[in-house]
Design a protein around this motif. Structure first.
Motif, PDB file in Angstrom:
ATOM      1  N   LYS A 156       0.805  -1.219   0.000  1.00 61.75           N
ATOM      2  CA  LYS A 156       0.000   0.000   0.000  1.00 61.75           C
ATOM      3  C   LYS A 156       0.842   1.276   0.000  1.00 61.75           C
ATOM      4  CE  LYS A 156      -3.610  -2.607   0.162  1.00 61.75           C
ATOM      5  NZ  LYS A 156      -4.378  -2.862  -1.086  1.00 61.75           N
ATOM      6  N   LYS A 157       2.172   1.132   0.015  1.00 58.27           N
ATOM      7  CA  LYS A 157       3.024   2.313  -0.040  1.00 58.27           C
ATOM      8  C   LYS A 157       3.035   2.903  -1.450  1.00 58.27           C
ATOM      9  CE  LYS A 157       6.755   0.291   1.437  1.00 58.27           C
ATOM     10  NZ  LYS A 157       6.290  -1.073   1.703  1.00 58.27           N
ATOM     11  N   GLU A 158       3.389   4.179  -1.532  1.00 57.72           N
ATOM     12  CA  GLU A 158       3.458   4.842  -2.834  1.00 57.72           C
ATOM     13  C   GLU A 158       4.453   4.116  -3.735  1.00 57.72           C
ATOM     14  OE1 GLU A 158       3.393   9.415  -3.758  1.00 57.72           O
ATOM     15  OE2 GLU A 158       5.476   8.776  -3.501  1.00 57.72           O
ATOM     16  N   LYS A 159       4.093   3.928  -4.988  1.00 59.44           N
ATOM     17  CA  LYS A 159       4.943   3.150  -5.890  1.00 59.44           C
ATOM     18  C   LYS A 159       4.692   3.537  -7.343  1.00 59.44           C
ATOM     19  CE  LYS A 159       1.529  -0.523  -5.372  1.00 59.44           C
ATOM     20  NZ  LYS A 159       0.903   0.137  -4.212  1.00 59.44           N
ATOM     21  N   ILE A 160       5.622   3.150  -8.183  1.00 61.45           N
ATOM     22  CA  ILE A 160       5.482   3.241  -9.635  1.00 61.45           C
ATOM     23  C   ILE A 160       5.322   1.818 -10.162  1.00 61.45           C
ATOM     24  CG2 ILE A 160       6.661   3.798 -11.792  1.00 61.45           C
ATOM     25  CD1 ILE A 160       8.105   6.033 -10.252  1.00 61.45           C
TER      26      ILE A 160
ATOM     27  N   ASN B 195      -2.384   2.903  -4.163  1.00 65.00           N
ATOM     28  CA  ASN B 195      -1.433   4.018  -4.028  1.00 65.00           C
ATOM     29  C   ASN B 195      -0.357   4.006  -5.111  1.00 65.00           C
ATOM     30  OD1 ASN B 195      -0.463   6.372  -2.909  1.00 65.00           O
ATOM     31  ND2 ASN B 195       0.608   5.382  -1.204  1.00 65.00           N
ATOM     32  N   VAL B 196      -0.781   3.823  -6.367  1.00 62.59           N
ATOM     33  CA  VAL B 196       0.147   3.880  -7.496  1.00 62.59           C
ATOM     34  C   VAL B 196       0.313   5.339  -7.913  1.00 62.59           C
ATOM     35  CG1 VAL B 196       0.636   3.121  -9.847  1.00 62.59           C
ATOM     36  CG2 VAL B 196      -0.572   1.583  -8.268  1.00 62.59           C
ATOM     37  N   LYS B 197       1.552   5.824  -7.863  1.00 63.74           N
ATOM     38  CA  LYS B 197       1.823   7.222  -8.229  1.00 63.74           C
ATOM     39  C   LYS B 197       1.855   7.393  -9.738  1.00 63.74           C
ATOM     40  CE  LYS B 197       5.086  11.001  -7.449  1.00 63.74           C
ATOM     41  NZ  LYS B 197       6.283  11.426  -6.671  1.00 63.74           N
ATOM     42  N   LYS B 198       2.417   6.415 -10.441  1.00 64.90           N
ATOM     43  CA  LYS B 198       2.545   6.508 -11.896  1.00 64.90           C
ATOM     44  C   LYS B 198       2.570   5.115 -12.494  1.00 64.90           C
ATOM     45  CE  LYS B 198       3.217   9.441 -15.365  1.00 64.90           C
ATOM     46  NZ  LYS B 198       2.396  10.660 -15.569  1.00 64.90           N
ATOM     47  N   TYR B 199       1.943   4.975 -13.656  1.00 69.01           N
ATOM     48  CA  TYR B 199       2.025   3.756 -14.458  1.00 69.01           C
ATOM     49  C   TYR B 199       2.908   4.056 -15.662  1.00 69.01           C
ATOM     50  CZ  TYR B 199      -2.170   2.268 -11.884  1.00 69.01           C
ATOM     51  OH  TYR B 199      -3.076   1.933 -10.908  1.00 69.01           O
ATOM     52  N   ILE B 200       3.851   3.178 -15.926  1.00 71.03           N
ATOM     53  CA  ILE B 200       4.679   3.303 -17.126  1.00 71.03           C
ATOM     54  C   ILE B 200       4.436   2.075 -17.984  1.00 71.03           C
ATOM     55  CG2 ILE B 200       7.024   3.465 -18.051  1.00 71.03           C
ATOM     56  CD1 ILE B 200       7.861   4.802 -15.442  1.00 71.03           C
ATOM     57  N   CYS B 201       3.999   2.284 -19.205  1.00 73.73           N
ATOM     58  CA  CYS B 201       3.732   1.191 -20.145  1.00 73.73           C
ATOM     59  C   CYS B 201       4.828   1.192 -21.200  1.00 73.73           C
ATOM     60  CB  CYS B 201       2.363   1.357 -20.802  1.00 73.73           C
ATOM     61  SG  CYS B 201       0.986   1.380 -19.637  1.00 73.73           S
ATOM     62  N   MET B 202       5.671   0.151 -21.208  1.00 70.69           N
ATOM     63  CA  MET B 202       6.790   0.111 -22.140  1.00 70.69           C
ATOM     64  C   MET B 202       6.711  -1.123 -23.035  1.00 70.69           C
ATOM     65  SD  MET B 202      10.084  -0.996 -19.774  1.00 70.69           S
ATOM     66  CE  MET B 202      11.137  -1.238 -21.212  1.00 70.69           C
TER      67      MET B 202
ATOM     68  N   CYS C 278       9.997   8.855  -6.467  1.00 71.10           N
ATOM     69  CA  CYS C 278       9.423   7.663  -5.848  1.00 71.10           C
ATOM     70  C   CYS C 278      10.465   6.563  -5.912  1.00 71.10           C
ATOM     71  CB  CYS C 278       8.149   7.226  -6.572  1.00 71.10           C
ATOM     72  SG  CYS C 278       7.323   5.812  -5.808  1.00 71.10           S
ATOM     73  N   ASN C 279      10.744   5.937  -4.782  1.00 70.02           N
ATOM     74  CA  ASN C 279      11.839   4.977  -4.708  1.00 70.02           C
ATOM     75  C   ASN C 279      11.413   3.524  -4.869  1.00 70.02           C
ATOM     76  OD1 ASN C 279      13.627   7.081  -4.247  1.00 70.02           O
ATOM     77  ND2 ASN C 279      13.346   6.982  -2.020  1.00 70.02           N
ATOM     78  N   SER C 280      10.109   3.270  -4.909  1.00 68.58           N
ATOM     79  CA  SER C 280       9.612   1.898  -5.003  1.00 68.58           C
ATOM     80  C   SER C 280       8.993   1.667  -6.378  1.00 68.58           C
ATOM     81  CB  SER C 280       8.575   1.633  -3.909  1.00 68.58           C
ATOM     82  OG  SER C 280       8.081   0.312  -3.998  1.00 68.58           O
ATOM     83  N   ILE C 281       9.574   0.727  -7.110  1.00 64.46           N
ATOM     84  CA  ILE C 281       9.100   0.427  -8.467  1.00 64.46           C
ATOM     85  C   ILE C 281       8.749  -1.047  -8.563  1.00 64.46           C
ATOM     86  CG2 ILE C 281       9.718   0.347 -10.919  1.00 64.46           C
ATOM     87  CD1 ILE C 281      11.859   2.542  -8.870  1.00 64.46           C
TER      88      ILE C 281
END
Length: 455
Positions: free
Chosen positions: A341-345, A378-385, A427-430
């Motif tokens: 539940k921590k902030e993450k990417i 609590n997803v700060k950003k989604y990156i789709c690659m 954000c340090n958690s990916i």
């Protein structure tokens, strides 16, 4: 003459195996058996075994490699010798290579156990040439649809491989696997206890399987994994088996309970609970001691590149491997990510499905998965690659309700570019959800990044 023919193929296979140790680019898990099979048709049929040798085959959509490794570790913990292909070379040439490796100079496999991971499509082929005493089925779910079609196709293949004298060990929480035991004389089931999820969301993209017996809808009291949990058919008597080896987990104290017996465990994900449960069901059938079970759990090590952590620039990448084109493993990775539940990417680098003619490319398997808990986690950003399906992945998120502003599209397969992109976010958690073959590419990029930054 056949024995002479076999021995020629066998010794050539041995020679190729020796060469693979010198030339690492040649696969030592498939080439020896592959060449032996070319030299002699039905090569694996002509191996000989000790009279007391037990032959076990592990098949199914997901969990084969881990389960095979656990079973091999289990029998070794009891002081038994084992021949196995537990590193995932699970087609006929991989089976042949494992037998070549373990056989003596006369082509006799003198091990106490032969424990083979067998691709579900190849099970009828392999079992027609090597008669198993036990077949363990993990699950039969959607997987590589362009190759396997629907699960019903695989069910037919597995069913055709089940002989009258074989003992079945089946996942009693998965409808297709459970149905394979109907009417069979010798069956054991395994299961994992769960709790009814009162907050479980249903949405139009979540797909459940239909009953393999009567084709009516299947309902779940709870799902431990996608389409795996306590179930019952709405149209016939098929349901989760109560007479099963049932594992209960205490995640806060890292132990599992089976029949009021406690076993300490290292890995507590639901995927591993089913592997543990199947292993203990196998141990019961084979008469292996509780001490042997605990020792094998202690000694077992997960293969690298499946669940890993990588560190760069003060950030942590939680690498979660999915089996390409398989929704159940993607859902498991989603669930693990959502539990934090921590902030993450969250980085989605899913494998594209490259269909046969007319050559359609996509990632439609992601539509079988439920993303609602992930979105609330609590997803700060989604990156789709991806070079091919980056925008397809973004579309899947948008259809689930993710705001476009929260999505970054990175149309590349380069992890160098991903690490550069991650520098833009505080954000340090990916969490990286991708397929197994990406692991070393990502690891290499992390190592290059560290050297470039002087870390």
């Amino acid at each position: 003459m056949k024995r002479i023919h076999f021995m020629i193929a066998f010794y050539i296979g041995k020679a190729v195996m020796a060469i693979t140790k010198i030339l690492p680019k040649i696969s030592g898990t498939t080439w020896p058996g592959g060449i032996a099979n070319i030299i002699m048709k039905n090569f694996i049929k002509y191996f000989e075994y000790k009279p007391e040798t037990r032959i076990v085959m592990v098949t199914g959509t997901g969990g084969k490699t881990t389960t095979t490794g656990m079973l091999a570790q289990l029998v070794e913990s009891e002081g038994k010798t084992v021949c196995t292909n537990a590193i995932g070379a699970n087609m006929e040439r991989g089976v042949a290579t494992a037998l070549i490796r373990s056989a003596n100079k006369s082509g006799v496999v003198e091990c106490d156990y032969v424990i083979l991971e067998v691709d579900e499509r190849y099970l009828p082929i392999v079992s027609s040439k090597i008669t198993p005493h036990v077949i363990l089925v993990t699950n039969v779910l959607k997987d590589q649809s362009q190759r396997n079609g629907e699960p019903g196709v695989i069910m037919q293949k597995i069913s055709s491989a089940i002989g009258r004298d074989v003992h079945l060990i089946l996942n009693g929480d998965e409808p297709n696997a459970t149905s394979l035991g109907m009417g069979k004389p010798s069956v054991s089931y395994y299961s994992v206890a769960g709790e009814k999820d009162e907050d479980r969301d249903t949405n139009e993209f979540t797909v459940n399987c239909s009953c393999p017996v009567c084709h009516s809808p299947i309902t779940y009291e709870y799902e431990n994994l996608l389409n795996i949990g306590k179930f019952k058919c709405t149209g016939c008597d098929l349901k989760s088996e109560e007479d099963a080896t049932i594992v209960s987990v205490n995640p806060t104290k890292n132990y599992i309970t089976v029949d009021d017996k406690k076993f300490d465990v290292k890995y507590i994900s639901k995927d591993f609970m089913y592997c543990y449960s199947s292993m203990i069901a196998f141990a019961k059938y084979e008469g292996i001691s509780d001490a042997g079970i605990q020792k094998s759990i202690n000694d077992f090590q997960i293969q690298s590149g499946r669940v890993e952590q990588m560190y760069f620039g003060g950030r942590t990448i939680n690498y979660l491997r999915i089996k390409q084109e398989t929704p159940v493993t993607l859902q498991s990775a989603i669930n693990v990510t959502a539990a934090d539940k921590k902030e993450k990417i969250v980085v989605l680098d899913l494998s594209e499905v490259v269909d046969f003619t007319p050559n359609y490319t996509g990632m439609y398997y992601a539509y079988d998965c439920d993303l609602t808990k992930l979105i609330k986690s609590n997803v700060k950003k989604y990156i789709c690659m991806s070079n091919v399906i980056a925008y397809d992945q973004a579309t899947r998120l948008i259809l689930e309700g993710v705001d476009k502003e929260d999505i970054s599209v990175l149309p590349t397969n380069s992890y160098d570019k991903l690490l550069k992109e991650l520098e833009n976010y505080d954000c340090n958690s990916i969490y990286l959800l991708t397929w197994m073959h990406s692991y070393y590419d990502c690891l290499n990029s992390v190592e290059k990044y560290k050297k470039g930054k002087g870390i």
